[in-house]
Design a protein around this motif. Sequence first.
Motif, PDB file in Angstrom:
ATOM      1  N   VAL A  97       0.839  -1.203   0.000  1.00 28.91           N
ATOM      2  CA  VAL A  97       0.000   0.000   0.000  1.00 28.91           C
ATOM      3  C   VAL A  97       0.874   1.253   0.000  1.00 28.91           C
ATOM      4  CG1 VAL A  97      -1.598   1.358   1.387  1.00 28.91           C
ATOM      5  CG2 VAL A  97      -2.019  -1.060   1.041  1.00 28.91           C
ATOM      6  N   LEU A  98       0.557   2.152  -0.933  1.00 31.72           N
ATOM      7  CA  LEU A  98       1.320   3.402  -1.047  1.00 31.72           C
ATOM      8  C   LEU A  98       0.547   4.535  -0.394  1.00 31.72           C
ATOM      9  CD1 LEU A  98       2.172   3.296  -4.820  1.00 31.72           C
ATOM     10  CD2 LEU A  98       3.874   3.418  -3.020  1.00 31.72           C
TER      11      LEU A  98
ATOM     12  N   ARG B 119     -13.222   4.913  -5.213  1.00 27.20           N
ATOM     13  CA  ARG B 119     -12.412   3.710  -5.015  1.00 27.20           C
ATOM     14  C   ARG B 119     -12.206   3.020  -6.362  1.00 27.20           C
ATOM     15  NH1 ARG B 119     -12.424   1.433   0.208  1.00 27.20           N
ATOM     16  NH2 ARG B 119     -14.282   2.645   0.612  1.00 27.20           N
ATOM     17  N   GLY B 120     -10.979   2.657  -6.649  1.00 21.24           N
ATOM     18  CA  GLY B 120     -10.705   1.920  -7.874  1.00 21.24           C
ATOM     19  C   GLY B 120     -10.303   2.805  -9.043  1.00 21.24           C
ATOM     20  N   VAL B 121     -10.365   4.126  -8.863  1.00 22.32           N
ATOM     21  CA  VAL B 121     -10.015   5.019  -9.961  1.00 22.32           C
ATOM     22  C   VAL B 121      -8.501   4.966 -10.205  1.00 22.32           C
ATOM     23  CG1 VAL B 121      -9.585   7.134  -8.645  1.00 22.32           C
ATOM     24  CG2 VAL B 121     -10.530   7.277 -10.946  1.00 22.32           C
ATOM     25  N   GLU B 122      -8.143   5.064 -11.473  1.00 23.69           N
ATOM     26  CA  GLU B 122      -6.719   5.026 -11.783  1.00 23.69           C
ATOM     27  C   GLU B 122      -6.176   6.430 -11.954  1.00 23.69           C
ATOM     28  OE1 GLU B 122      -5.830   2.368 -14.963  1.00 23.69           O
ATOM     29  OE2 GLU B 122      -6.769   0.683 -13.930  1.00 23.69           O
TER      30      GLU B 122
ATOM     31  N   HIS C 249      -4.162  10.189   4.062  1.00 19.66           N
ATOM     32  CA  HIS C 249      -4.778   8.912   4.426  1.00 19.66           C
ATOM     33  C   HIS C 249      -5.123   8.052   3.216  1.00 19.66           C
ATOM     34  CE1 HIS C 249      -4.860  10.018   8.569  1.00 19.66           C
ATOM     35  NE2 HIS C 249      -5.540  11.113   8.332  1.00 19.66           N
ATOM     36  N   LEU C 250      -5.075   8.631   2.026  1.00 19.84           N
ATOM     37  CA  LEU C 250      -5.436   7.860   0.837  1.00 19.84           C
ATOM     38  C   LEU C 250      -4.460   6.700   0.651  1.00 19.84           C
ATOM     39  CD1 LEU C 250      -6.393  10.568  -1.814  1.00 19.84           C
ATOM     40  CD2 LEU C 250      -7.820   9.443  -0.117  1.00 19.84           C
ATOM     41  N   GLU C 251      -5.009   5.581   0.198  1.00 20.13           N
ATOM     42  CA  GLU C 251      -4.169   4.399  -0.011  1.00 20.13           C
ATOM     43  C   GLU C 251      -4.159   4.048  -1.494  1.00 20.13           C
ATOM     44  OE1 GLU C 251      -6.395   1.972   2.573  1.00 20.13           O
ATOM     45  OE2 GLU C 251      -5.497   2.839   4.377  1.00 20.13           O
ATOM     46  N   TRP C 252      -2.980   3.876  -2.009  1.00 20.99           N
ATOM     47  CA  TRP C 252      -2.813   3.610  -3.440  1.00 20.99           C
ATOM     48  C   TRP C 252      -2.083   2.290  -3.652  1.00 20.99           C
ATOM     49  CZ3 TRP C 252      -4.771   7.568  -6.512  1.00 20.99           C
ATOM     50  CH2 TRP C 252      -4.929   8.816  -5.890  1.00 20.99           C
TER      51      TRP C 252
ATOM     52  N   LEU D  43      -6.501   3.930  -6.718  1.00 19.67           N
ATOM     53  CA  LEU D  43      -6.949   4.280  -5.366  1.00 19.67           C
ATOM     54  C   LEU D  43      -7.643   3.065  -4.761  1.00 19.67           C
ATOM     55  CD1 LEU D  43      -7.263   6.633  -3.319  1.00 19.67           C
ATOM     56  CD2 LEU D  43      -9.502   7.056  -4.320  1.00 19.67           C
ATOM     57  N   VAL D  44      -7.097   2.566  -3.652  1.00 19.44           N
ATOM     58  CA  VAL D  44      -7.710   1.375  -3.067  1.00 19.44           C
ATOM     59  C   VAL D  44      -8.481   1.668  -1.787  1.00 19.44           C
ATOM     60  CG1 VAL D  44      -6.203  -0.350  -4.102  1.00 19.44           C
ATOM     61  CG2 VAL D  44      -5.500   0.780  -1.992  1.00 19.44           C
ATOM     62  N   GLY D  45      -8.233   2.790  -1.149  1.00 20.92           N
ATOM     63  CA  GLY D  45      -8.981   3.069   0.075  1.00 20.92           C
ATOM     64  C   GLY D  45      -8.822   4.503   0.520  1.00 20.92           C
ATOM     65  N   PHE D  46      -9.740   4.936   1.383  1.00 20.80           N
ATOM     66  CA  PHE D  46      -9.705   6.314   1.863  1.00 20.80           C
ATOM     67  C   PHE D  46      -9.117   6.423   3.266  1.00 20.80           C
ATOM     68  CE2 PHE D  46     -12.844   6.547  -1.473  1.00 20.80           C
ATOM     69  CZ  PHE D  46     -12.525   7.732  -2.096  1.00 20.80           C
TER      70      PHE D  46
END
Lengths: 85, 632
Positions: A10-11, A45-48, A79-82, A24-27
């Motif tokens: 997770v980035l 969520r899921g946007v590239e 906090h965004l998770e990529w 984007l995998v999570g907030f």
Amino acid sequence: MFELQDEISVLKTADLVRGDRVRLVGFGDTDVAYRRRLFSFGMTRGVEAHVVRRAPLGCPIQLDIRGTALMLRAHEALHLEWEYV
Amino acid sequence: MQCVLVGNPNAGKTTLFNALTGEFQRVGNWSGVTVAQKKANFSIEHTLIELIDLPGMYALDVSNTERRDEQVAADSIASNQADCLINVIDATQLERHLYLTSQLLELKRPMVVVLTMMDQAAKRGIKIDTPMLSRALGCPVVAESQDAQCDALKQALQEPLQVPKAFGLRCTDDELTMMDERYTAIHALVERVEHRATEVREQFTAKLDRVLLHRFWAFPCFFAVMYALFFVVIGVGCFFQDHLSVLGDAVFVEGSARVLQYLGCPTGMAAWLTNGIGRGISTTLSFIPVMGLMFFLLACLEESGYMARVAFVMDRLMRFLGLPGKAFVPLIVGFGCNVPAVMAARTLDSERDRRLTILMSPFMSCSARLTIYTVFVAAFFPSGGHNIVFSLYLLGILIAILTGLVLRRTVFPGQASPLLLELPVYHWPVWRVLLRGTVRKLRAFLWRAGQFILPVCALLGLLQVVSVGPNHSLLSAFGQWIQPLFAPMGISPDNWPAVVGLITGMLAKEVVIGSLNSMYASMGSLTGLAQAFDGAVGAYAYLLFVLLYIPCASTVAVIRTEAGRRVMWFSVLWSSAIAYSTAVLFYQLGTVNQHPAQTLIWVCSIFLLLGLLITSMRSHHVSGGSRVVTTS
């Protein structure tokens, strides 16, 4: 062991480097008002996203999201998770 | 019939509004140009249509904490019973803009969708299947290019209006799930109607941004753009201003004097008419080249899309002031005029950011002050004049930054609001629109300036003609009375006209030169001016005061309407204190060789005064809570 690996992949927004292609995998703990604004710019969520560049002083970051050039600040989007695409 | 234009910021609503109604509202290539709703009428085949242009918004369900202009728009849609909603969508950003559309559909009101920037979309290899989109939304969808005549839209409005069908979304209480749901539905729709060329051509915008937003070149580019702006305005503009003012004086002052003499006008009356009103007209007209160039170049920056890049490049620096980079835009507009700058602060996200920006923007040296600099530069700094003017602009920025810092530590503590902003695609400015806009602003400026300059010149001329004793006019008496207040900044007792100029300048800064001109007229204008001040140091101190003191009457009025009376009085007091301190400090330090002891006393007392002021502001916050902050 599995959890550890999950965390590594997770980035955070601050880790994004120019040229990265990420999803984007999570907030995480992003607060609701900010999350709403992210939504309204198409950040679901899921946007590239393609990391186009960072501003000359390192912040904000310019992302290409669904054809829109969007800029956000790393310390606000912390906090965004990529993940890499 | 009443129609309302609704759409995301920067979707092209105002462009469409202008195209439909023939009005020329201000159009800019960044979000938030329209800050209050505008109305105009037009007719299609004898049907009169009232069109309302709303500020842009991203969603209908805006909460109270968000942008004020978005709130205005959302409220007016909720309360307004328009016959038809015209939803404006930027074709290059279909997916994002459809979010608002999906909410509008649920209002079950007749609607027409307009896709703008179709030419831009085509250039970027985006094709949109409008018939399919129209079927999916259940309402007419028309496509327009940037410089369109809106025939398709007019056609659609003439046909019977349709109530669209909403997306069948599952209703949940959870707002976030609802939003996710909505975006998923939109995404599915866009997949069907939008076709992007797989290999999108390397775009002009991306190429240009690679230089203009480059890690090393961004700042040099930004300052080069700013410097070029001032070089053109000062260098080219002032050249024409000199010639125009010679011509104007020949016609309105000397020419009218001859005519009046020929007509047998009494000497006192003729003196009043030529030196008062004649010189007023001549002064006003001589501003045309400088103002015109300034307005034109600022509009070029706005229209091209470079202004939004400024927000990107400047964000980190502005965070130092606790303001978003976007706040740089009102501050930049302030270089043209402080009145729209204060208005533009409305687009900021929080009340705190707005007030900070409103208090900072009057220190941005507006174009009216430029007229004063140009005259002084011609008299005192014959070579390298543009450097002097540039230094004044920089100093204004510096004082604004200082104001921001002090206010943030005293009356407005807190963090800047989160930043999310899109960078628009660069547009090649539409010269026709730009030129008309410039002419309109120029006319408004001349009208506003003339309105103040002429009566003030006439009044001053009259006050000069009326005498209260030997060699003593009414004006001279008043100027001499308050002159001692200005002695520390190098204004000698003989130079009372400079004091009078400052007083009249409170009405509008344009007036300063007009009144100085008419008062020094007896000494031969420029030479009179050159002898009156204590050389370059005295003149520069005076310019510093002019730059920083009380914003003009119009700006003060707008601050009051936008931020309340307390903020207005604070702005007046703060700017006077800063102006006086800066001018006195500069003059005293500049002439330190002549009177070191006096300089020392003045420097100490100025710092003491400022210290007291800032301390009282801090205690004001601590004891009085947020007295300044909470006024409505």
